[in-house]
Write an enzyme that holds these catalytic residues in place. Structure first.
Site, short mmCIF file in Angstrom:
data_model
loop_
_atom_site.label_atom_id
_atom_site.label_comp_id
_atom_site.label_asym_id
_atom_site.label_seq_id
_atom_site.Cartn_x
_atom_site.Cartn_y
_atom_site.Cartn_z
N GLY A 192 0.84 -1.22 0.00
CA GLY A 192 0.00 0.00 0.00
C GLY A 192 0.86 1.25 0.00
N ALA B 45 14.98 -4.17 -2.17
CA ALA B 45 15.66 -4.67 -3.37
C ALA B 45 16.71 -3.67 -3.84
CB ALA B 45 14.64 -4.90 -4.48
N ILE C 48 0.39 18.83 2.02
CA ILE C 48 0.48 18.03 3.25
C ILE C 48 0.44 18.93 4.48
CG2 ILE C 48 2.00 16.49 4.58
CD1 ILE C 48 2.90 15.28 1.89
N ARG D 69 8.99 16.18 -0.63
CA ARG D 69 9.46 14.80 -0.60
C ARG D 69 10.52 14.59 -1.66
NH1 ARG D 69 6.50 11.43 2.45
NH2 ARG D 69 6.86 9.62 1.11
N ASP E 104 6.15 8.53 -7.71
CA ASP E 104 6.94 9.58 -7.06
C ASP E 104 8.42 9.48 -7.44
OD1 ASP E 104 4.61 10.29 -5.83
OD2 ASP E 104 5.36 10.15 -3.77
N HIS F 87 -30.69 19.01 -9.87
CA HIS F 87 -30.90 20.09 -8.89
C HIS F 87 -31.45 19.47 -7.62
CE1 HIS F 87 -32.06 23.99 -7.31
NE2 HIS F 87 -33.24 23.48 -7.03
C1 LIG Z 1 0.81 12.91 4.42
C2 LIG Z 1 0.59 12.60 2.95
C3 LIG Z 1 -0.66 12.76 2.40
C4 LIG Z 1 -0.87 12.46 1.04
N1 LIG Z 1 -2.13 12.63 0.53
C5 LIG Z 1 -2.34 12.32 -0.78
C6 LIG Z 1 -3.66 12.40 -1.33
O1 LIG Z 1 -4.62 12.75 -0.66
N2 LIG Z 1 -3.83 12.07 -2.63
C7 LIG Z 1 -2.78 11.67 -3.41
O2 LIG Z 1 -2.99 11.38 -4.60
N3 LIG Z 1 -1.52 11.59 -2.92
C8 LIG Z 1 -1.29 11.89 -1.63
N4 LIG Z 1 -0.03 11.76 -1.11
C9 LIG Z 1 1.07 11.33 -2.02
C10 LIG Z 1 1.01 9.82 -2.28
O3 LIG Z 1 1.07 9.14 -1.05
C11 LIG Z 1 2.16 9.42 -3.17
O4 LIG Z 1 2.16 10.22 -4.34
C12 LIG Z 1 2.03 7.97 -3.58
O5 LIG Z 1 2.03 7.13 -2.47
C13 LIG Z 1 3.18 7.60 -4.53
O6 LIG Z 1 3.03 6.27 -4.90
P1 LIG Z 1 4.28 5.39 -5.35
O7 LIG Z 1 3.70 4.05 -5.69
O8 LIG Z 1 5.06 6.11 -6.36
O9 LIG Z 1 5.20 5.29 -4.05
P2 LIG Z 1 4.95 4.99 -2.50
O10 LIG Z 1 3.53 5.00 -2.13
O11 LIG Z 1 5.87 5.89 -1.77
O12 LIG Z 1 5.43 3.51 -2.36
C14 LIG Z 1 6.75 3.12 -2.59
C15 LIG Z 1 7.04 1.85 -1.86
O13 LIG Z 1 8.32 1.39 -2.27
C16 LIG Z 1 8.95 0.79 -1.19
N5 LIG Z 1 10.40 0.81 -1.46
C17 LIG Z 1 11.24 1.88 -1.46
N6 LIG Z 1 12.50 1.48 -1.76
C18 LIG Z 1 12.43 0.14 -1.97
C19 LIG Z 1 13.40 -0.84 -2.31
N7 LIG Z 1 14.68 -0.53 -2.50
N8 LIG Z 1 12.99 -2.12 -2.42
C20 LIG Z 1 11.69 -2.47 -2.25
N9 LIG Z 1 10.74 -1.57 -1.92
C21 LIG Z 1 11.11 -0.28 -1.79
C22 LIG Z 1 8.56 1.63 0.01
O14 LIG Z 1 8.65 0.89 1.21
C23 LIG Z 1 7.12 2.01 -0.35
O15 LIG Z 1 6.20 1.15 0.27
C24 LIG Z 1 0.21 12.02 0.24
C25 LIG Z 1 1.48 11.84 0.80
C26 LIG Z 1 1.67 12.12 2.15
C27 LIG Z 1 3.04 11.91 2.73
#
Ligand SMILES: Cc1cc2nc3c(=O)[nH]c(=O)nc-3n(C[C@H](O)[C@H](O)[C@H](O)COP(=O)(O)OP(=O)(O)OC[C@H]3O[C@@H](n4cnc5c(N)ncnc54)[C@H](O)[C@@H]3O)c2cc1C
Length: 434
Positions: free
Chosen positions: A36, A94, A158, A242, A281, A413
């Site tokens: 997640g 990884a 945030i 971030r 991200d 409406h």
């Molecule tokens: C407080 C807060 C509120 C937010 N609210 C919103 C919102 O309302 N709506 C919205 O759209 N976005 C929101 N965001 C942003 C959103 O959470 C991120 O944009 C989103 O989670 C990015 O998804 P991702 O899959 O790129 O990475 P992430 O969700 O960051 O997941 C990446 C995963 O990779 C894993 N990982 C990292 N390095 C390694 C490795 N070397 N090997 C294996 N696994 C690894 C990590 O443990 C993590 O679980 C919010 C962020 C924060 C901090």
């Protein structure tokens, strides 16, 4: 040899893994923490659950428990889906060691393709004296709100959402933002509306303020309009953006091209190493869960040899304060700066029946149309349910619908959506006037 190795089990990685596995690829997903990712466990979901339940006199331990219940229900659902699709979840960090190899937990894994979906981690504020405590982000969302006084460094999405949560709990909050307005990536009027609303709820807002240091105590020292201010607090929260989680992700010589830590990709999310893709991200742009998810699905479709069905732009942005803020496409300022001729159509919701019925706050819907093609280029909403209403306008922007086409559907409406018709009518009038 796996067909696909996915690094990171956030919204991007999980969406890609599920799509690819359902399409018949063998998929291994590496995630050392909870499935997640940031979104479900520390971001989108817990913050919105807190914003939903926060209010004067609310029972905070009960709200925190309810938030944890929502998160664990969703996480269990996600884990079940991955299991049903036969995605192998491997609970290790990884490291990419080559174009087709990954090392994790002391073992080497091979794959035809690798997808980097490692997400992002909080950026450290550049202020002397900042000594972060591990897990501060998770604690920020935990059982006890700060006792009395909180300083939030950073007035992005945030920062302002967390300010709204704790202001509702009765904390005294100060936001210190370096740029000249809050949520500076959004339309200027949205920033102004939000700042006004936060100030009404007792939040002190300093924009154009530069933090010079954090003193023990703690106290935040910053300059604003040439004067030095010191605000002491029980808690200081850094919400200063971030950075990509790419540190230590690649073995020496195995990294694709990076730019300020972000993985560089082409229009198909392929990195400079053809067998390695990256999304979410980790590649920068709008750091949002729905962007990561859309990109993950696009990569899976590409690997399956399917024509992509889901789009990856435009990406709507939302702020879940009260009233809500939502935006998609170009703002009028951005269009003007880019030399694009536009007109705007605006509806103020003071006379919207649903707003009055629900005792909602005044807000607006603002639409930006191309002056010549009459196509909708962008929309900004500051009202109840803005975060839902924006989907209709995202569809309209992505299809390039004109003001006339936006006026074709009859909207029910009394609803907030009626304001979209009224704003489109105002836009049409502006277009007719030239
Ligand atoms: C407080 C807060 C509120 C937010 N609210 C919103 C919102 O309302 N709506 C919205 O759209 N976005 C929101 N965001 C942003 C959103 O959470 C991120 O944009 C989103 O989670 C990015 O998804 P991702 O899959 O790129 O990475 P992430 O969700 O960051 O997941 C990446 C995963 O990779 C894993 N990982 C990292 N390095 C390694 C490795 N070397 N090997 C294996 N696994 C690894 C990590 O443990 C993590 O679980 C919010 C962020 C924060 C901090």
């Amino acid at each position: 040899m796996w067909d696909l190795i996915v690094i990171g089990g956030g919204p991007g990685g999980c969406a890609a893994a599920l799509r690819a596995a359902k399409g018949g690829l063998s998929v291994a997903l590496f995630e050392p923490r909870e499935v997640g990712g940031t979104c479900l466990n520390r971001g989108c979901v817990p913050t919105k659950a807190l914003l939903h339940g926060a209010g004067p006199g609310c029972d905070w331990p009960a709200l925190a428990e309810e938030t944890a219940r929502v998160v664990s229900t969703l996480r269990a659902g996600q884990e079940k889906q991955l299991q049903a699709a036969r995605v192998q979840v491997i609970p290790h960090r990884a490291v990419v060691t080559g174009p087709h190899t990954v090392e994790a937990g002391g073992e080497t894994y091979e794959a035809r393709n690798i997808l980097i979906a490692a997400g992002s981690v909080p950026a450290r504020p550049p202020s002397p004296g900042w000594t972060p405590r591990r897990g501060h982000q998770r604690r920020a969302l935990s059982r006890h709100p700060p006792r009395n006084r909180l300083v939030i460094i950073g007035g992005g999405v945030i920062g302002v959402e967390l300010a709204a949560v704790w202001a509702a709990a009765g904390c005294q909050i100060t936001i210190v933002e370096a740029l000249d307005r809050l949520v500076a990536n959004l339309d200027r009027e949205l920033s102004q509306g939000l700042a006004m609303e936060l100030k009404k709820s007792g939040v002190e807002v300093f924009t154009g303020a530069s933090v010079s240091r954090i003193e023990p105590g703690p106290a935040v020292v910053f300059t604003h309009k040439g004067a030095e201010h010191t605000v002491s607090a029980d808690t200081v929260l850094a919400a200063t953006g971030r950075r990509p989680a790419t540190e230590g992700l690649f073995a020496d010589g195995a990294a694709p091209e990076l730019e300020r830590g972000f993985v560089r990709v082409d229009g198909s999310f392929r990195t400079s190493i053809p067998s390695i893709y990256a999304i979410g991200d980790a590649i920068g742009g709008a750091m949002l869960a729905h962007k990561a998810e859309a990109e993950g699905i696009a990569v899976a479709d590409l690997l399956l040899g399917r024509a992509p069905v889901r789009g990856t732009a435009p990406i709507p942005s939302c702020v879940y304060t009260s009233p809500e803020l939502a935006q998609v496409g170009l703002t009028a300022d951005q269009a003007k700066a880019g030399g694009v001729p536009v007109v705007t159509g605006k509806c103020v919701l003071g006379g919207n029946a649903r707003t009055l019925i629900e005792g909602g706050k005044r807000g607006f819907v603002k639409l930006v149309f191309h002056k010549e093609t009459r196509a909708l280029l962008g929309a900004c909403l500051y009202c109840c349910r803005a975060t839902d209403l924006i989907s209709e306008l995202t569809l309209a922007v992505s299809l390039g619908l004109t003001a006339e086409q936006l006026l074709r559907p009859v909207r029910p409406h009394p609803t907030f959506a009626e304001a979209v018709s009224q704003a489109a009518e105002a836009g049409l009038e502006a277009l007719e006037r030239g």
